[in-house]
Structures are given as C-alpha cells and as structure tokens.
Design a protein around this motif. Structure first.
Motif, PDB file in Angstrom:
ATOM      1  N   HIS A  62      49.292  34.427  36.446  1.00 31.16           N
ATOM      2  CA  HIS A  62      50.277  35.441  36.844  1.00 31.16           C
ATOM      3  C   HIS A  62      50.268  35.704  38.346  1.00 31.16           C
ATOM      4  CE1 HIS A  62      51.225  36.374  32.697  1.00 31.16           C
ATOM      5  NE2 HIS A  62      49.935  36.278  32.435  1.00 31.16           N
ATOM      6  N   GLN A  63      49.343  35.085  39.054  1.00 32.57           N
ATOM      7  CA  GLN A  63      49.243  35.206  40.516  1.00 32.57           C
ATOM      8  C   GLN A  63      49.408  36.639  41.029  1.00 32.57           C
ATOM      9  OE1 GLN A  63      52.182  32.126  41.732  1.00 32.57           O
ATOM     10  NE2 GLN A  63      50.347  30.972  42.294  1.00 32.57           N
ATOM     11  N   PRO A  64      48.598  37.554  40.525  1.00 35.64           N
ATOM     12  CA  PRO A  64      48.765  38.941  40.965  1.00 35.64           C
ATOM     13  C   PRO A  64      48.200  39.159  42.375  1.00 35.64           C
ATOM     14  CG  PRO A  64      46.833  38.762  39.578  1.00 35.64           C
ATOM     15  CD  PRO A  64      47.462  37.401  39.586  1.00 35.64           C
ATOM     16  N   ASP A  65      48.764  40.150  43.059  1.00 28.57           N
ATOM     17  CA  ASP A  65      48.158  40.552  44.329  1.00 28.57           C
ATOM     18  C   ASP A  65      46.812  41.241  44.068  1.00 28.57           C
ATOM     19  OD1 ASP A  65      50.424  39.776  45.865  1.00 28.57           O
ATOM     20  OD2 ASP A  65      51.456  41.609  45.244  1.00 28.57           O
ATOM     21  N   TYR A  66      46.794  42.074  43.011  1.00 32.62           N
ATOM     22  CA  TYR A  66      45.574  42.829  42.692  1.00 32.62           C
ATOM     23  C   TYR A  66      45.308  42.812  41.188  1.00 32.62           C
ATOM     24  CZ  TYR A  66      45.312  44.703  47.383  1.00 32.62           C
ATOM     25  OH  TYR A  66      45.191  44.816  48.740  1.00 32.62           O
ATOM     26  N   VAL A  67      44.026  42.922  40.857  1.00 32.04           N
ATOM     27  CA  VAL A  67      43.600  43.087  39.465  1.00 32.04           C
ATOM     28  C   VAL A  67      43.144  44.544  39.317  1.00 32.04           C
ATOM     29  CG1 VAL A  67      41.918  42.382  37.709  1.00 32.04           C
ATOM     30  CG2 VAL A  67      42.914  40.671  39.248  1.00 32.04           C
ATOM     31  N   VAL A  68      43.686  45.213  38.309  1.00 33.54           N
ATOM     32  CA  VAL A  68      43.402  46.638  38.106  1.00 33.54           C
ATOM     33  C   VAL A  68      42.627  46.802  36.800  1.00 33.54           C
ATOM     34  CG1 VAL A  68      44.468  48.892  37.673  1.00 33.54           C
ATOM     35  CG2 VAL A  68      45.450  47.345  39.406  1.00 33.54           C
ATOM     36  N   LEU A  69      41.394  47.249  36.903  1.00 34.61           N
ATOM     37  CA  LEU A  69      40.590  47.496  35.701  1.00 34.61           C
ATOM     38  C   LEU A  69      40.865  48.923  35.249  1.00 34.61           C
ATOM     39  CD1 LEU A  69      37.146  45.986  36.872  1.00 34.61           C
ATOM     40  CD2 LEU A  69      39.054  44.816  35.759  1.00 34.61           C
ATOM     41  N   ALA A  70      41.349  49.072  34.030  1.00 30.88           N
ATOM     42  CA  ALA A  70      41.702  50.404  33.528  1.00 30.88           C
ATOM     43  C   ALA A  70      41.049  50.603  32.165  1.00 30.88           C
ATOM     44  CB  ALA A  70      43.217  50.551  33.446  1.00 30.88           C
ATOM     45  N   GLY A  71      39.756  50.922  32.207  1.00 30.60           N
ATOM     46  CA  GLY A  71      39.014  51.065  30.960  1.00 30.60           C
ATOM     47  C   GLY A  71      38.670  49.715  30.363  1.00 30.60           C
ATOM     48  N   PHE A  72      38.333  48.768  31.225  1.00 33.80           N
ATOM     49  CA  PHE A  72      37.936  47.427  30.753  1.00 33.80           C
ATOM     50  C   PHE A  72      36.414  47.447  30.596  1.00 33.80           C
ATOM     51  CE2 PHE A  72      37.222  42.753  31.593  1.00 33.80           C
ATOM     52  CZ  PHE A  72      37.827  42.325  30.427  1.00 33.80           C
ATOM     53  N   MET A  73      35.969  47.440  29.334  1.00 31.75           N
ATOM     54  CA  MET A  73      34.560  47.715  29.048  1.00 31.75           C
ATOM     55  C   MET A  73      33.726  46.436  28.989  1.00 31.75           C
ATOM     56  SD  MET A  73      34.907  50.880  29.001  1.00 31.75           S
ATOM     57  CE  MET A  73      33.416  51.598  28.339  1.00 31.75           C
ATOM     58  N   ARG A  74      33.736  45.703  30.082  1.00 24.61           N
ATOM     59  CA  ARG A  74      32.940  44.478  30.143  1.00 24.61           C
ATOM     60  C   ARG A  74      32.188  44.446  31.458  1.00 24.61           C
ATOM     61  NH1 ARG A  74      31.846  41.044  26.399  1.00 24.61           N
ATOM     62  NH2 ARG A  74      31.767  39.382  27.954  1.00 24.61           N
ATOM     63  N   ILE A  75      30.960  43.965  31.395  1.00 24.44           N
ATOM     64  CA  ILE A  75      30.232  43.704  32.640  1.00 24.44           C
ATOM     65  C   ILE A  75      30.698  42.339  33.132  1.00 24.44           C
ATOM     66  CG2 ILE A  75      27.946  43.237  33.613  1.00 24.44           C
ATOM     67  CD1 ILE A  75      26.884  45.354  31.639  1.00 24.44           C
ATOM     68  N   LEU A  76      31.082  42.283  34.392  1.00 27.15           N
ATOM     69  CA  LEU A  76      31.692  41.054  34.917  1.00 27.15           C
ATOM     70  C   LEU A  76      30.660  40.182  35.619  1.00 27.15           C
ATOM     71  CD1 LEU A  76      34.743  42.974  36.354  1.00 27.15           C
ATOM     72  CD2 LEU A  76      34.771  41.467  34.344  1.00 27.15           C
ATOM     73  N   THR A  77      30.852  38.871  35.516  1.00 22.63           N
ATOM     74  CA  THR A  77      29.913  37.959  36.172  1.00 22.63           C
ATOM     75  C   THR A  77      30.174  37.922  37.680  1.00 22.63           C
ATOM     76  OG1 THR A  77      31.430  36.108  35.857  1.00 22.63           O
ATOM     77  CG2 THR A  77      29.749  36.430  34.155  1.00 22.63           C
ATOM     78  N   GLU A  78      29.144  37.453  38.386  1.00 24.20           N
ATOM     79  CA  GLU A  78      29.224  37.354  39.843  1.00 24.20           C
ATOM     80  C   GLU A  78      30.396  36.459  40.259  1.00 24.20           C
ATOM     81  OE1 GLU A  78      25.296  36.723  41.319  1.00 24.20           O
ATOM     82  OE2 GLU A  78      26.111  36.115  43.272  1.00 24.20           O
ATOM     83  N   ASN A  79      30.580  35.349  39.539  1.00 27.30           N
ATOM     84  CA  ASN A  79      31.678  34.429  39.876  1.00 27.30           C
ATOM     85  C   ASN A  79      33.036  35.098  39.753  1.00 27.30           C
ATOM     86  OD1 ASN A  79      30.138  32.222  40.529  1.00 27.30           O
ATOM     87  ND2 ASN A  79      30.045  31.474  38.412  1.00 27.30           N
ATOM     88  N   PHE A  80      33.161  35.907  38.707  1.00 34.54           N
ATOM     89  CA  PHE A  80      34.438  36.603  38.482  1.00 34.54           C
ATOM     90  C   PHE A  80      34.697  37.591  39.621  1.00 34.54           C
ATOM     91  CE2 PHE A  80      37.205  39.844  36.773  1.00 34.54           C
ATOM     92  CZ  PHE A  80      38.132  39.128  36.030  1.00 34.54           C
ATOM     93  N   VAL A  81      33.694  38.375  39.913  1.00 32.51           N
ATOM     94  CA  VAL A  81      33.851  39.409  40.951  1.00 32.51           C
ATOM     95  C   VAL A  81      34.132  38.749  42.308  1.00 32.51           C
ATOM     96  CG1 VAL A  81      32.680  41.268  42.189  1.00 32.51           C
ATOM     97  CG2 VAL A  81      32.455  41.080  39.700  1.00 32.51           C
ATOM     98  N   THR A  82      33.429  37.668  42.595  1.00 35.70           N
ATOM     99  CA  THR A  82      33.632  36.979  43.874  1.00 35.70           C
ATOM    100  C   THR A  82      35.052  36.416  43.959  1.00 35.70           C
ATOM    101  OG1 THR A  82      31.312  36.405  43.836  1.00 35.70           O
ATOM    102  CG2 THR A  82      32.674  35.175  45.388  1.00 35.70           C
ATOM    103  N   HIS A  83      35.541  35.919  42.837  1.00 40.38           N
ATOM    104  CA  HIS A  83      36.893  35.342  42.810  1.00 40.38           C
ATOM    105  C   HIS A  83      37.952  36.373  43.215  1.00 40.38           C
ATOM    106  CE1 HIS A  83      39.751  32.262  41.443  1.00 40.38           C
ATOM    107  NE2 HIS A  83      40.479  33.261  41.001  1.00 40.38           N
TER     108      HIS A  83
END
Ligand code: GRF
Length: 225
Positions: A84-105
């Motif tokens: 979807h090529q978003p400008d931003y990703v908005v976490l709104a009650g997303f109950m997951r711990i994210l991996t380092e690779n994901f966060v870095t991306h």
C-alpha cells in the motif's frame, strides 16, 4: 485552489478500533487530510475490521497464529503494508511486540499510542496499575516507535485526573476520550509537515521536541518554548 495531497497511512489494530474510528471520523469531517490505504488486524474477530469495512476501507487479517515465529509474521506484515506504500504506519491498539527488523524498516514512519504517561507504566493493564500506584494523574502518550517497548521519540501526552472513585474501566474511558482527540490531531500535523524528523531529530513547528507536547484541558502546551 489545488488541494494538498493527502497523507497515506496504514492502520494496524487488534481490537475494538475506537482510535481507528476517530481517525476515520476526522478524515470524513475534513479535519484530517489523510487517506487510510488499509487496515490490518492480527485478530480475525477484531471489531475494528468491521468499522473499516463500513467506511469502505480495504481490510486484511494477518493472523499471527498462522506463523511459526515473530520474524516470519513481521516479514509477512511488512510485505502486506508495503503493497500500500503508506507514508506512515499508525499503530492503534496493535497488541504485538514488534521485531527489530520491522521497527527498523519503518523507522521515523511509525506512530504508536500508549495509554499511560510514559515512561510510567509501559506494557499492559496501565489503568489499574495507575490506580494501584495511587497516581492522581494518568493519561496517554503518542510516540514514534523504536526497538524498546512503548518507547521512542515522544510527540504528545494528554492528562486525565484520577479520582478516588475511578475504576480501571472509568479511567480507560477518560483516557480513550483524550486518545480520540489527540491521535487524529497528531496525524494531521504529519500531513501538514508541522511534525517531522530532520536529521534524526523530531521537530514540531521548526522547533526540536526534546520534551513531549502537553494536551491538558483541551489546550496545547509546548514545554520546549
Ligand atoms: C488504546 O487505549 C490505545 O492507547 C492502546 O490500545 C487501546 C486501543 O483501543 N494502545 P481501541 O482499539 O482503539 O479502541
């Protein structure tokens, strides 16, 4: 007059999606110049998916139980979001711990909302913990996401008073009311580029945000001024 291009976002949820609804409503009432490209939930039964469908927004369910580990789930999630090529990703009650690779991306491009006055009460059950700790003030924080849980450059905090009669439920209600005001507001700042990163520093209205903005009693205060 040409209208400025809307900010494109993907919203990640796991549950009720009342913050998602506040974002949808702000877009519909033209207070927020954004387009939700997709809503993604890791929980198939999340009510937020229904809210999104009702608003005509594309939805995806990516069930983490279908993946062997966090890394493979997060890689699949990246693939889905990036379609979807978003400008931003908005976490709104997303109950997951994210991996380092994901966060870095999504470095500098991912916002989270957390129901406490960070750094206090990271993690879960924040309302009950605030009551148990005898706090007279509680609230919510919006921050960019880094690799530390519920941490990262802070944008804004909204305060609520804790009354002796408050339960975790009544306190959650009060916090939610503030969340629904400040999340669309912050996303609109991104759309207007009032809020951005310059050389890895978070800047609001051309001023470095060393301390979070404060939303108190419907007033915006900037402790950096
Ligand atoms: C909110 O309290 C938010 O701060 C936290 O999860 C809750 C989500 O609520 N991260 P909702 O699904 O938006 O109603």
């Amino acid at each position: 007059m040409p209208t400025k291009q809307a900010l494109s976002i993907v919203v990640l949820i796991s549950g009720s999606g009342s913050n998602l609804q506040a974002i949808i409503d702000a877009i519909e009432s033209q207070q927020l110049n954004a387009e939700i490209k997709a809503v993604i939930s890791n929980q198939p039964e999340a009510y937020g998916l229904i809210r999104a469908s009702k608003a005509g927004i594309k939805t995806h369910t990516l069930n983490h139980r279908d993946y062997n580990d966090r890394e493979s789930f997060d890689q699949a999630l990246i693939k889905l979001i990036d379609q979807h090529q978003p400008d931003y990703v908005v976490l709104a009650g997303f109950m997951r711990i994210l991996t380092e690779n994901f966060v870095t991306h999504y470095q500098y491009r991912m916002l989270n909302i957390h129901p406490s006055l960070l750094p206090e009460f990271r993690g879960l059950n924040t309302h009950q913990r605030a009551i148990d700790a005898g706090r007279s003030e509680h609230g919510v924080s919006i921050h960019f996401v880094t690799n530390e849980l519920d941490s990262g450059p802070m944008v804004i905090q909204a305060m609520v008073k804790v009354e002796t009669s408050d339960t975790a439920e009544t306190l959650a209600d009060k916090v939610h009311q503030q969340e629904h005001i400040i999340y669309p507001m912050v996303i609109q700042w991104l759309a207007e580029q009032r809020l951005k990163f310059i050389n890895e520093h978070l800047v609001f209205d051309q001023q470095s945000l060393r301390k979070p903005l404060i939303w108190d009693n419907a007033h915006l205060m900037n402790p950096n001024s």
